[in-house]
Motif scaffolding. Structure first.
Motif, PDB file in Angstrom:
ATOM      1  N   PHE A  98      36.676  47.278  48.265  1.00 22.67           N
ATOM      2  CA  PHE A  98      35.824  46.399  47.711  1.00 22.67           C
ATOM      3  C   PHE A  98      34.329  46.526  48.260  1.00 22.67           C
ATOM      4  O   PHE A  98      33.547  46.204  47.728  1.00 22.67           O
ATOM      5  CB  PHE A  98      36.380  45.568  48.209  1.00 22.67           C
ATOM      6  CG  PHE A  98      35.415  43.961  48.193  1.00 22.67           C
ATOM      7  CD1 PHE A  98      35.566  43.521  46.027  1.00 22.67           C
ATOM      8  CD2 PHE A  98      34.310  43.183  48.625  1.00 22.67           C
ATOM      9  CE1 PHE A  98      34.534  42.475  46.372  1.00 22.67           C
ATOM     10  CE2 PHE A  98      33.936  42.742  48.576  1.00 22.67           C
ATOM     11  CZ  PHE A  98      33.438  42.309  47.180  1.00 22.67           C
ATOM     12  N   SER A 101      32.813  48.872  46.078  1.00 20.88           N
ATOM     13  CA  SER A 101      32.517  48.636  44.426  1.00 20.88           C
ATOM     14  C   SER A 101      32.317  47.378  44.431  1.00 20.88           C
ATOM     15  O   SER A 101      32.671  46.270  43.331  1.00 20.88           O
ATOM     16  CB  SER A 101      33.854  49.295  43.741  1.00 20.88           C
ATOM     17  OG  SER A 101      34.997  48.363  43.892  1.00 20.88           O
ATOM     18  N   LEU A 105      33.035  45.256  40.594  1.00 22.37           N
ATOM     19  CA  LEU A 105      33.743  44.190  39.938  1.00 22.37           C
ATOM     20  C   LEU A 105      33.492  42.954  39.987  1.00 22.37           C
ATOM     21  O   LEU A 105      34.402  41.537  39.665  1.00 22.37           O
ATOM     22  CB  LEU A 105      34.926  44.375  41.750  1.00 22.37           C
ATOM     23  CG  LEU A 105      35.067  45.266  41.325  1.00 22.37           C
ATOM     24  CD1 LEU A 105      36.370  45.024  43.027  1.00 22.37           C
ATOM     25  CD2 LEU A 105      36.638  45.185  40.884  1.00 22.37           C
ATOM     26  N   GLY A 109      35.815  40.424  41.865  1.00 21.40           N
ATOM     27  CA  GLY A 109      35.570  41.340  43.130  1.00 21.40           C
ATOM     28  C   GLY A 109      35.583  39.917  44.188  1.00 21.40           C
ATOM     29  O   GLY A 109      36.492  40.097  44.951  1.00 21.40           O
ATOM     30  N   GLU A 112      38.577  37.204  44.117  1.00 22.73           N
ATOM     31  CA  GLU A 112      40.061  38.393  44.645  1.00 22.73           C
ATOM     32  C   GLU A 112      39.916  38.511  46.264  1.00 22.73           C
ATOM     33  O   GLU A 112      40.403  38.618  47.151  1.00 22.73           O
ATOM     34  CB  GLU A 112      40.197  39.574  43.785  1.00 22.73           C
ATOM     35  CG  GLU A 112      40.534  39.406  42.417  1.00 22.73           C
ATOM     36  CD  GLU A 112      41.766  38.777  42.081  1.00 22.73           C
ATOM     37  OE1 GLU A 112      43.255  38.961  43.080  1.00 22.73           O
ATOM     38  OE2 GLU A 112      41.628  38.383  41.344  1.00 22.73           O
TER      39      GLU A 112
END
Length: 136
Positions: A98, A101, A105, A109, A112
């Motif tokens: 995470f 990236s 995302l 992202g 999440e």
């Protein structure tokens, strides 16, 4: 002139399941190697058995009837702490992709990863409340 260009642009394709043949061959070779290793191991390897090899594994040494220093068996709390460390350590490893990236995302992202951290936080609070982190 266009017909010749169209014929060159089309790549030849393999029909049907023929393109999966190398993959099937790889699986057959891997399975063959595994079976051959298991079958040839006892035949080729040394067969020197002693009392320590036939008993339950205990750090590679023969178990003594008397404990060396005091307490006898290792307390279960050490094993539980080690397992909890491995569990939370592996969960934290999922944060690295995470971090790499996060920009790609976007908001999805972020939501999440917040849900993931909240889940890990609940697990940590549960273990803490149940006394899994106490050494006494």
């Amino acid at each position: 002139m266009l017909a010749a260009t169209e014929q060159v642009a089309q790549a030849p394709t393999q029909p049907g399941l023929k393109m999966y043949l190398p993959l099937v061959f790889l699986f057959v070779m891997a399975l063959g190697f595994a079976v051959l290793s298991v079958l040839l191991g006892p035949l080729v390897g040394p067969s020197r058995y002693n009392k320590a090899k036939l008993s339950a594994y205990e750090c590679g040494i023969e178990p003594s009837p008397q404990p060396i220093a005091g307490g006898g068996r290792m307390p279960v709390a050490y094993y539980i702490t080690a397992m909890l460390f491995i569990l939370f350590d592996i969960e934290m490893v999922f944060l690295y992709p995470f971090a790499v990236s996060a920009d790609a995302l976007g908001m999805f992202g972020l939501v999440e990863i917040v849900l993931f951290i909240v889940t890990v936080g609940f697990a940590y609070a549960y273990v803490w409340r149940r006394g899994g982190l106490d050494w006494n």
